[in-house]
Design an enzyme around this catalytic site. Sequence first.
Site, PDB file in Angstrom:
ATOM      1  CB  THR A  43     -18.662  36.929  35.483  1.00 24.24           C
ATOM      2  OG1 THR A  43     -18.475  35.952  36.513  1.00 24.24           O
ATOM      3  CG2 THR A  43     -19.391  38.149  36.040  1.00 24.24           C
ATOM      4  CE  LYS A  47     -17.892  32.392  34.117  1.00 32.23           C
ATOM      5  NZ  LYS A  47     -17.000  31.557  34.909  1.00 32.23           N
ATOM      6  CB  ALA A 108     -20.277  18.744  40.607  1.00 32.16           C
ATOM      7  CB  ALA A 111     -15.164  26.789  39.144  1.00 33.94           C
ATOM      8  CG  ASN A 131     -21.125  18.604  44.197  1.00 34.74           C
ATOM      9  OD1 ASN A 131     -20.520  19.557  44.674  1.00 34.74           O
ATOM     10  ND2 ASN A 131     -22.330  18.724  43.664  1.00 34.74           N
TER      11      ASN A 131
HETATM   12  P1  NAP Z   1     -21.191  27.165  41.557  1.00 30.64           P
HETATM   13  O1  NAP Z   1     -21.383  26.820  40.127  1.00 30.64           O
HETATM   14  O2  NAP Z   1     -22.277  27.849  42.302  1.00 30.64           O
HETATM   15  O3  NAP Z   1     -20.795  25.811  42.345  1.00 30.64           O
HETATM   16  C1  NAP Z   1     -20.651  25.807  43.734  1.00 30.64           C
HETATM   17  C2  NAP Z   1     -20.123  24.456  44.205  1.00 30.64           C
HETATM   18  O4  NAP Z   1     -19.888  24.535  45.623  1.00 30.64           O
HETATM   19  C3  NAP Z   1     -21.107  23.307  44.003  1.00 30.64           C
HETATM   20  O5  NAP Z   1     -20.389  22.127  43.766  1.00 30.64           O
HETATM   21  C4  NAP Z   1     -21.832  23.265  45.351  1.00 30.64           C
HETATM   22  O6  NAP Z   1     -22.374  22.002  45.664  1.00 30.64           O
HETATM   23  C5  NAP Z   1     -20.680  23.547  46.290  1.00 30.64           C
HETATM   24  N1  NAP Z   1     -21.160  24.089  47.571  1.00 30.64           N
HETATM   25  C6  NAP Z   1     -21.606  25.340  47.794  1.00 30.64           C
HETATM   26  N2  NAP Z   1     -21.954  25.480  49.081  1.00 30.64           N
HETATM   27  C7  NAP Z   1     -21.721  24.284  49.698  1.00 30.64           C
HETATM   28  C8  NAP Z   1     -21.866  23.802  51.024  1.00 30.64           C
HETATM   29  N3  NAP Z   1     -22.321  24.583  52.014  1.00 30.64           N
HETATM   30  N4  NAP Z   1     -21.506  22.511  51.279  1.00 30.64           N
HETATM   31  C9  NAP Z   1     -21.038  21.707  50.285  1.00 30.64           C
HETATM   32  N5  NAP Z   1     -20.872  22.121  49.015  1.00 30.64           N
HETATM   33  C10 NAP Z   1     -21.211  23.391  48.716  1.00 30.64           C
HETATM   34  O7  NAP Z   1     -19.912  28.116  41.753  1.00 30.64           O
HETATM   35  P2  NAP Z   1     -18.562  28.168  40.889  1.00 30.64           P
HETATM   36  O8  NAP Z   1     -18.653  29.250  39.877  1.00 30.64           O
HETATM   37  O9  NAP Z   1     -18.219  26.777  40.442  1.00 30.64           O
HETATM   38  O10 NAP Z   1     -17.507  28.690  41.988  1.00 30.64           O
HETATM   39  C11 NAP Z   1     -17.108  27.847  43.054  1.00 30.64           C
HETATM   40  C12 NAP Z   1     -15.943  28.473  43.820  1.00 30.64           C
HETATM   41  O11 NAP Z   1     -14.828  28.666  42.944  1.00 30.64           O
HETATM   42  C13 NAP Z   1     -16.224  29.848  44.407  1.00 30.64           C
HETATM   43  O12 NAP Z   1     -15.587  29.903  45.656  1.00 30.64           O
HETATM   44  C14 NAP Z   1     -15.545  30.818  43.452  1.00 30.64           C
HETATM   45  O13 NAP Z   1     -15.100  31.996  44.078  1.00 30.64           O
HETATM   46  C15 NAP Z   1     -14.349  29.996  43.009  1.00 30.64           C
HETATM   47  N6  NAP Z   1     -13.867  30.357  41.658  1.00 30.64           N
HETATM   48  C16 NAP Z   1     -12.560  30.747  41.535  1.00 30.64           C
HETATM   49  C17 NAP Z   1     -12.075  31.077  40.284  1.00 30.64           C
HETATM   50  C18 NAP Z   1     -10.638  31.525  40.142  1.00 30.64           C
HETATM   51  O14 NAP Z   1     -10.281  32.080  39.090  1.00 30.64           O
HETATM   52  N7  NAP Z   1      -9.792  31.290  41.128  1.00 30.64           N
HETATM   53  C19 NAP Z   1     -12.889  30.987  39.141  1.00 30.64           C
HETATM   54  C20 NAP Z   1     -14.214  30.554  39.297  1.00 30.64           C
HETATM   55  C21 NAP Z   1     -14.695  30.234  40.575  1.00 30.64           C
HETATM   56  P3  NAP Z   1     -23.888  21.597  45.222  1.00 30.64           P
HETATM   57  O15 NAP Z   1     -23.773  21.141  43.797  1.00 30.64           O
HETATM   58  O16 NAP Z   1     -24.267  20.543  46.165  1.00 30.64           O
HETATM   59  O17 NAP Z   1     -24.716  22.846  45.362  1.00 30.64           O
END
Ligand code: NAP
Length: 255
Positions: A43, A47, A108, A111, A131
């Site tokens: 993770t 990754k 974006a 995930a 985004n």
């Molecule tokens: P990541 O790569 O860090 O991406 C985070 C995303 O959230 C980016 O698009 C970011 O926007 C946005 N964001 C974060 N804080 C924000 C805020 N205060 N206002 C507006 N946008 C915000 O994380 P990730 O791995 O993609 O994970 C994202 C979410 O998916 C998490 O909640 C995670 O728990 C969940 N998830 C779930 C699964 C599942 O199996 N269900 C799997 C993976 C992830 P910017 O680009 O502007 O920073």
Amino acid sequence: MQTSAFQSLHLNAVYLPFPISEEQLPDLLNAFKLIGLQGFNVTIPYKERIIPYLSQLSEDARRLGSVNTVKAIDGRWKGYSTDGPGFMRSLSSRKLELHQKKVLMLGAGGAAKAIAFALINQGLDRLDIKNRTREKAQSLKEKLEVFAPELRISVNPETKTEYDLLINTSAVGMDGVSLPIELEVLDRCAFVADIIYNPPSTPLLQAAQKRGIPCDNGLEMLLFQGVESFEIWTGQEAPVAVMRDSLKKSLAFTN
Ligand code: NAP
């Protein structure tokens, strides 16, 4: 959920967590080979960093440049990405048909990328990506267009589109109070999938429920990315009900 699945099929295997530092990665992989380990997940932040150590990548992992599942094949490591397929399987249990449908994806990050690469194979009518950091959404759009040049993809669109599916892949809502989108947009969505699973009901999902819009949290995606990993490692059909039950119990325990 993995160990429960192994037990239910009488497989002599366990699933264990190894918190490691980046410098330990090469030694750990050698140790894994020595003990005949058959596979593992990685993770964040491994990754992408795991890729130079692998001999082979699945088509999904190669396109994404990201791996979450590794399998030993004839003494070599092969990398896979199961987040996108896991998300698609979570939708199919809802019988959501995406052909010619309009989808709005929030976020974006990692995930979002995995899900978007799975979505572009579904024959969508259009994919809109919204985004906070526009450049990241634009960069994702450009990557997707290489593989789906015919698909309409817009970044942070200003439209009054009626969406068949809204997917929140952003982290907004994990705090239990923030909404990732204006309610006016939510009103134009027929189905909502929020991939956050903790808290189990985000403000977005609460707002959708209040409006009678069908919706799911991220539990089924979490389940099915694990189901996909299990099937890669064992070559057997995963005992989905056993895994779901075990996952729900461990999440209840963490909360
Ligand atoms: P990541 O790569 O860090 O991406 C985070 C995303 O959230 C980016 O698009 C970011 O926007 C946005 N964001 C974060 N804080 C924000 C805020 N205060 N206002 C507006 N946008 C915000 O994380 P990730 O791995 O993609 O994970 C994202 C979410 O998916 C998490 O909640 C995670 O728990 C969940 N998830 C779930 C699964 C599942 O199996 N269900 C799997 C993976 C992830 P910017 O680009 O502007 O920073």
